[in-house]
Design an enzyme around this catalytic site. Structure first.
Site, short mmCIF file in Angstrom:
data_model
loop_
_atom_site.label_atom_id
_atom_site.label_comp_id
_atom_site.label_asym_id
_atom_site.label_seq_id
_atom_site.Cartn_x
_atom_site.Cartn_y
_atom_site.Cartn_z
N HIS A 148 0.86 -1.18 0.00
CA HIS A 148 0.00 0.00 0.00
C HIS A 148 0.91 1.24 0.00
CE1 HIS A 148 -3.84 -2.11 1.72
NE2 HIS A 148 -3.42 -2.62 0.58
N GLU A 193 1.35 3.85 1.94
CA GLU A 193 2.08 4.25 3.16
C GLU A 193 3.36 3.44 3.30
OE1 GLU A 193 -0.98 3.26 2.75
OE2 GLU A 193 -2.34 3.91 4.32
N CYS A 237 -1.61 -1.19 7.39
CA CYS A 237 -0.65 -0.08 7.26
C CYS A 237 -0.47 0.65 8.58
CB CYS A 237 -1.15 0.90 6.20
SG CYS A 237 -1.04 0.19 4.58
N ALA A 272 -7.20 -10.27 -27.63
CA ALA A 272 -6.46 -9.74 -28.78
C ALA A 272 -7.40 -9.83 -29.96
CB ALA A 272 -5.21 -10.59 -29.02
N GLU A 286 -9.73 -14.72 -19.95
CA GLU A 286 -8.96 -14.86 -21.21
C GLU A 286 -9.65 -15.94 -22.03
OE1 GLU A 286 -4.64 -14.99 -21.63
OE2 GLU A 286 -4.48 -14.82 -19.47
N1 NAP Z 1 -7.87 -13.51 -29.40
C1 NAP Z 1 -8.01 -13.87 -28.15
O1 NAP Z 1 -7.75 -13.08 -27.23
C2 NAP Z 1 -8.49 -15.27 -27.85
C3 NAP Z 1 -8.45 -15.75 -26.52
C4 NAP Z 1 -8.91 -17.03 -26.28
C5 NAP Z 1 -9.39 -17.80 -27.32
N2 NAP Z 1 -9.39 -17.31 -28.59
C6 NAP Z 1 -9.91 -18.10 -29.73
O2 NAP Z 1 -11.31 -18.24 -29.53
C7 NAP Z 1 -11.72 -19.48 -30.11
C8 NAP Z 1 -12.63 -20.18 -29.14
O3 NAP Z 1 -13.62 -19.29 -28.74
P1 NAP Z 1 -14.95 -19.74 -28.06
O4 NAP Z 1 -15.66 -18.54 -27.57
O5 NAP Z 1 -15.65 -20.67 -28.96
O6 NAP Z 1 -14.42 -20.65 -26.88
P2 NAP Z 1 -14.30 -20.45 -25.31
O7 NAP Z 1 -13.49 -19.28 -24.96
O8 NAP Z 1 -13.79 -21.74 -24.81
O9 NAP Z 1 -15.75 -20.18 -24.84
C9 NAP Z 1 -16.73 -21.09 -25.21
C10 NAP Z 1 -17.04 -21.98 -24.05
O10 NAP Z 1 -17.55 -21.19 -23.01
C11 NAP Z 1 -18.67 -21.78 -22.42
N3 NAP Z 1 -19.79 -20.86 -22.56
C12 NAP Z 1 -20.23 -20.29 -23.66
N4 NAP Z 1 -21.32 -19.52 -23.39
C13 NAP Z 1 -21.53 -19.63 -22.08
C14 NAP Z 1 -22.49 -19.10 -21.18
N5 NAP Z 1 -23.47 -18.30 -21.59
N6 NAP Z 1 -22.41 -19.42 -19.90
C15 NAP Z 1 -21.42 -20.22 -19.47
N7 NAP Z 1 -20.51 -20.78 -20.26
C16 NAP Z 1 -20.56 -20.48 -21.56
C17 NAP Z 1 -18.93 -23.04 -23.19
O11 NAP Z 1 -18.44 -24.09 -22.42
P3 NAP Z 1 -19.42 -25.28 -22.11
O12 NAP Z 1 -20.06 -25.67 -23.39
O13 NAP Z 1 -18.48 -26.27 -21.59
O14 NAP Z 1 -20.38 -24.74 -21.14
C18 NAP Z 1 -18.10 -22.94 -24.44
O15 NAP Z 1 -17.48 -24.15 -24.82
C19 NAP Z 1 -10.47 -20.26 -30.40
O16 NAP Z 1 -10.28 -20.31 -31.78
C20 NAP Z 1 -9.35 -19.49 -29.75
O17 NAP Z 1 -8.19 -19.53 -30.54
C21 NAP Z 1 -8.95 -16.06 -28.86
#
Ligand code: NAP
Length: 384
Positions: free
Chosen positions: A61, A63, A99, A174, A322
Site C-alpha cells: 500500500h 504508506e 498499514c 487480442a 482470457e
Molecule cells: N484472441 C483472443 O484473445 C483469444 C483468446 C482465447 C481464445 N481465442 C480463440 O477463440 C476461439 C474459441 O472461442 P470460443 O468462444 O468458442 O471458446 P471459449 O473461450 O472456450 O468459450 C466457449 C465456451 O464457453 C462456455 N460458454 C459459452 N457460453 C456460455 C455461457 N453463456 N455461460 C457459461 N458458459 C458459456 C462453453 O463451455 P461449455 O459448453 O463447456 O459450457 C463454451 O465451450 C479459439 O479459436 C481461440 O483460438 C482467442
C-alpha cells in the site's frame, strides 16, 4: 480543514502534495483496481523525503511504499516528522498487513489524512488506532477525492455489490483490425494476433490477478498453459479456471503438464455442471484437476453468476477472463466485466464473431489508448 493545533503544518504545501500524490497514484489505476489509488509522502522539516503509491495488485500500500522509500533516502527515521496519506490507512489485514502497524513501527509522530475510508465497517478505525497509540492525526477533509481518483473502488464497494460480491473482473483479448479474435488461417499460425511485447505484457497481467478464467473450447483448440513465463517473474501463479459444463477438457491438456524452468502457474479448477460424466470427472481429477459442480440457469451452460460467487468464496478478488468470443460475450452480457484490456494487432480480416459492434457501444471510463510494438492497446473501466 486542519484544526488549530496543526498551526505548524503548512496547509498549502499539504494540499498541493495531496493533489499531486492522488494524480500520480491514479496513473496505476488499471493495475491496482479494485484497490483505491492512494498516494503517501514522508516529510521532514517541511521537505518531502519520499513519495509512495499503491503498488500493482498484491503489492505494498502507499504508506508502506513511502516508508520504504524514506528508508532508502538515507534521511534518518528520527527526522521524519509527518506522513501524508490521501486515504485513511487500513487497520485490518488483507493481502498485506495493516498499514497502521507499519506507521506505528516507523515512529512517525504526525499523520495527515485526506479522506476517511468510505467502507462503514472500517471508517475511522485506522485513525483511532493511531490516536490511541499517541500519534497526532489530522483529517484534511475535502482535499483528496476518491470519487475523482478511484471511482472503481467506490463502485466495488457499493452496497448492492457488497450484498452479492463477485471478483473485480478484467476481460483481456487480442483482436484483428476488424475486431475478430481469430486471425485468418495463414496469419500467426492461425492463432496469434498480437505482437511479442503484448504477449509478454499479458504474462505480467497474469502475475497481478488471483485467478484466470477460460472456456472449454479455448482449452480444446489452443491448448494454453495459462502460466507466467520468464522474463516475467512471480512467486505464485493464479488459479487456472476452466468453465466446462460437460467435462470436454482432455486430461492430457497442457494445463496438466509439468512446469518448465522459471514458469509458475496455479492449480487447475474445472467448473462443471453438478451431474457431469463421472468417468471424465475421475480422469481429470487423476490428471491433477480440482472439479466443482455448479448449477445451470440457461439449461446448457454452467451459471456464470454461480461461477463469480464461487470464485469470490474461494478468495478470488481480481480475476482475468482470457477466452474466445462466446464466453467473452456471455461475461459481457451478464455485466460481470469491470475492466477491459484489448490488444488490436496489425492483422486484417479474421475469423469468427467481431467485437467491433460491442466496442462501438461500450461506455469506457478512464480510458487509455497506447501503442505497444505493432499493437494498439485500449484499457478502460466499464461504466454501468
Ligand atoms: N484472441 C483472443 O484473445 C483469444 C483468446 C482465447 C481464445 N481465442 C480463440 O477463440 C476461439 C474459441 O472461442 P470460443 O468462444 O468458442 O471458446 P471459449 O473461450 O472456450 O468459450 C466457449 C465456451 O464457453 C462456455 N460458454 C459459452 N457460453 C456460455 C455461457 N453463456 N455461460 C457459461 N458458459 C458459456 C462453453 O463451455 P461449455 O459448453 O463447456 O459450457 C463454451 O465451450 C479459439 O479459436 C481461440 O483460438 C482467442
Amino acid at each position: 480543514m486542519l484544526p488549530p493545533t496543526a498551526d505548524s503544518l503548512d496547509e498549502a504545501l499539504l494540499t498541493r502534495l495531496m493533489t499531486e500524490l492522488e494524480s500520480e497514484a491514479a496513473l496505476r489505476r488499471f493495475e491496482v483496481a479494485p484497490n483505491p489509488c492512494v498516494g503517501a509522502a514522508v516529510l521532514s522539516g517541511g521537505k518531502v523525503v519520499s513519495r509512495g503509491h499503491t503498488a500493482p495488485w498484491g503489492g505494498d500500500h502507499a504508506e508502506v511504499d513511502a516508508l520504504k522509500a524514506a528508508v532508502a533516502s538515507g534521511t534518518p527515521p528520527k527526522d521524519w516528522d509527518l506522513l501524508l496519506v490521501t486515504l485513511e490507512p487500513c487497520s485490518s489485514t488483507g493481502k498485506t498487513p495493516p498499514c497502521v502497524d507499519a506507521i506505528l513501527d516507523s515512529g512517525i509522530p504526525r499523520v495527515v489524512v485526506g479522506e476517511l475510508d468510505p467502507d462503514s465497517r472500517h471508517q475511522g478505525a485506522g485513525l483511532e488506532r493511531l490516536r490511541n497509540a499517541g500519534v497526532e492525526v489530522y483529517l484534511q477533509d475535502g482535499h483528496a477525492s476518491l470519487a475523482k481518483s478511484s471511482p472503481h473502488f467506490l463502485a466495488f464497494n457499493k452496497v448492492e455489490r457488497l450484498r452479492r460480491p463477485r471478483p473485480w473482473t478484467i476481460a483481456k483479448w487480442a483482436q484483428t483490425r476488424t475486431g475478430q479474435l481469430e486471425p485468418p488461417e495463414d496469419v500467426g499460425e492461425g492463432r496469434w494476433i498480437s505482437c511479442e511485447q503484448s504477449r509478454l505484457e499479458v504474462h505480467q497481467l497474469r502475475s497481478r490477478v488471483d485467478a484466470i478464467v477460460t472456456g472449454s473450447r479455448t482449452v480444446q483448440l489452443d491448448n494454453p498453459r495459462l502460466s507466467i513465463r520468464p522474463p516475467v517473474m512471480a512467486s505464485k501463479g493464479p488459479l487456472r479456471v476452466v468453465i466446462d459444463s460437460v467435462l470436454r477438457t482432455s486430461p492430457t491438456s497442457q494445463l496438466f503438464h509439468e512446469l518448465r524452468e522459471g514458469e509458475v502457474a496455479g492449480d487447475v479448477l474445472i467448473l462443471t455442471l453438478a451431474g457431469a460424466d463421472a468417468s471424465r470427472w475421475r480422469a481429470l481429477q487423476a490428471a491433477g484437476a480440482e472439479i466443482h459442480g455448479l448449477h445451470t440457469e440457461d439449461g446448457s451452460h454452467v451459471s456464470l453468476r454461480e461461477v463469480q460467487s464461487y470464485l469470490w468464496e474461494r478468495g478470488v478478488r481480481r480475476l482475468l477472463v482470457e477466452t474466445g468470443p462466446d464466453l467473452l460475450q456471455a461475461y459481457l452480457d451478464c455485466g460481470f466485466v469491470d475492466q477491459v484490456r484489448i490488444y488490436t494487432g496489425d492483422v486484417n480480416g479474421g475469423r469468427g464473431k467481431s467485437m467491433g459492434e460491442w466496442l462501438s457501444r461500450a461506455k469506457l471510463e478512464s480510458r487509455i489508448d497506447r501503442e505497444l510494438g505493432d499493437d494498439a492497446v485500449l484499457e478502460g473501466f466499464l461504466g454501468e
